[in-house]
Structure formats: structure tokens, C-alpha cells
Design a protein around this motif. Structure first.
Motif, PDB file in Angstrom:
ATOM      1  N   LYS A   1      -9.099   5.568   4.940  1.00  0.00           N
ATOM      2  CA  LYS A   1      -9.233   4.119   5.104  1.00  0.00           C
ATOM      3  C   LYS A   1      -9.842   3.482   3.858  1.00  0.00           C
ATOM      4  O   LYS A   1      -9.431   2.404   3.439  1.00  0.00           O
TER       5      LYS A   1
ATOM      6  N   GLY B   1      -6.775   1.734   2.650  1.00  0.00           N
ATOM      7  CA  GLY B   1      -6.850   0.682   3.658  1.00  0.00           C
ATOM      8  C   GLY B   1      -6.496  -0.682   3.096  1.00  0.00           C
ATOM      9  O   GLY B   1      -6.003  -0.830   1.970  1.00  0.00           O
ATOM     10  N   GLU B   2      -6.772  -1.700   3.878  1.00  0.00           N
ATOM     11  CA  GLU B   2      -6.409  -3.076   3.516  1.00  0.00           C
ATOM     12  C   GLU B   2      -7.067  -3.525   2.215  1.00  0.00           C
ATOM     13  O   GLU B   2      -6.414  -4.082   1.337  1.00  0.00           O
ATOM     14  N   TYR B   3      -8.372  -3.267   2.076  1.00  0.00           N
ATOM     15  CA  TYR B   3      -9.074  -3.705   0.869  1.00  0.00           C
ATOM     16  C   TYR B   3      -8.621  -2.917  -0.355  1.00  0.00           C
ATOM     17  O   TYR B   3      -8.535  -3.464  -1.452  1.00  0.00           O
TER      18      TYR B   3
ATOM     19  N   ILE C   1      -5.640  -1.783  -0.859  1.00  0.00           N
ATOM     20  CA  ILE C   1      -4.332  -2.329  -1.253  1.00  0.00           C
ATOM     21  C   ILE C   1      -4.518  -3.631  -2.033  1.00  0.00           C
ATOM     22  O   ILE C   1      -3.835  -3.872  -3.030  1.00  0.00           O
ATOM     23  N   LYS C   2      -5.463  -4.452  -1.599  1.00  0.00           N
ATOM     24  CA  LYS C   2      -5.725  -5.703  -2.326  1.00  0.00           C
ATOM     25  C   LYS C   2      -6.276  -5.424  -3.718  1.00  0.00           C
ATOM     26  O   LYS C   2      -5.884  -6.076  -4.696  1.00  0.00           O
TER      27      LYS C   2
END
Length: 129
Positions: free
Chosen positions: A104, A108-110, A112-113
Motif C-alpha cells: 500500500k 497505493g493511491e498516494y 501513484i500521485k
């Protein structure tokens, strides 16, 4: 269901394609042979995209010339280990909590950003400098 049924066929085909591509990039230099695909973004705009130079960098990596590979595409030198770790996480059947936590954090989302921001910054810097 189809993917599970033929997973070994897909895996074998993937290994065969990867082996053929490795042979091609080891044997033939993309800078010399014109039949390697050229970057359409660079052809249209004259700017280097974040992937420009990746074919030459892969050729240099396969010949253990890491300095030359870094010169062709520095971002690729960092993404190969990152993607290798990501693929290895996908191969673990029953990950424990510690492994899930790291997956994660790294994918995870962060993450990927941050990855998108790094790629965008690399795109701008390689065209400005």
C-alpha cells in the motif's frame, strides 16, 4: 475464469515474448537500426517524452553500461527495480499484513500521485535543461 484456466499458457507466452524482446534489444542497437519504433510524441512536437531513450537505455543495461543507460533515460534506471518489486508483490499468493502494508505504501493511491508528479517533473526538466 478463462484467465485462471489458461494462466500457464499466458505465463509461458509472456516469458517467450520477454525472452524474444531481450534477445532483440541485446543483439540490435536501437540507435543504429531504423526498424525500431520511434517516439510519435517527439516526431510531432520535437520534445522528449518521459519514455524517450528507453529503448537505447535497455540496450545499454543489457550490455551492463549503466552510465550510458542513465544518460539515455535516467527515469528508467529507477523504474526497473520499482516495477520488479511491484510484479513480485503480485506473485505472492497469501501476503501477510506487513507485506500488504508495504504494498500500500509503495503502490497505493498516494504513491501513484507521487509517481505521476515525478514523471511530469522529469518530462519538464529533460526538455528545459
Amino acid at each position: 475464469m478463462l484467465l485462471k484456466k489458461y494462466r500457464w499458457v499466458f505465463l509461458g507466452a509472456g516469458v517467450a515474448v520477454l525472452g524474444a524482446a531481450t534477445y532483440m534489444y541485446y543483439t540490435y542497437d536501437p540507435a543504429v537500426h531504423s526498424w525500431f519504433p520511434q517516439c510519435p510524441f517527439k516526431a510531432l512536437t520535437g520534445l522528449d517524452c518521459p519514455g524517450c531513450g528507453s529503448q537505447r537505455a535497455v540496450h545499454a543495461i543489457l550490455h551492463a553500461d549503466f552510465r550510458k543507460a542513465f544518460h539515455h533515460n535516467a527515469l528508467l534506471m529507477f523504474f526497473i527495480p520499482y516495477l520488479t518489486v511491484g510484479f513480485s508483490y503480485r506473485c505472492v499468493k497469501d501476503p501477510d499484513e506487513r507485506l500488504l502494508k508495504w504494498r500500500k505504501i509503495l503502490f497505493g493511491e498516494y504513491a501513484i500521485k507521487i509517481l505521476a508528479a515525478v514523471i511530469f517533473a522529469y518530462f519538464i526538466l529533460r526538455n528545459v535543461l
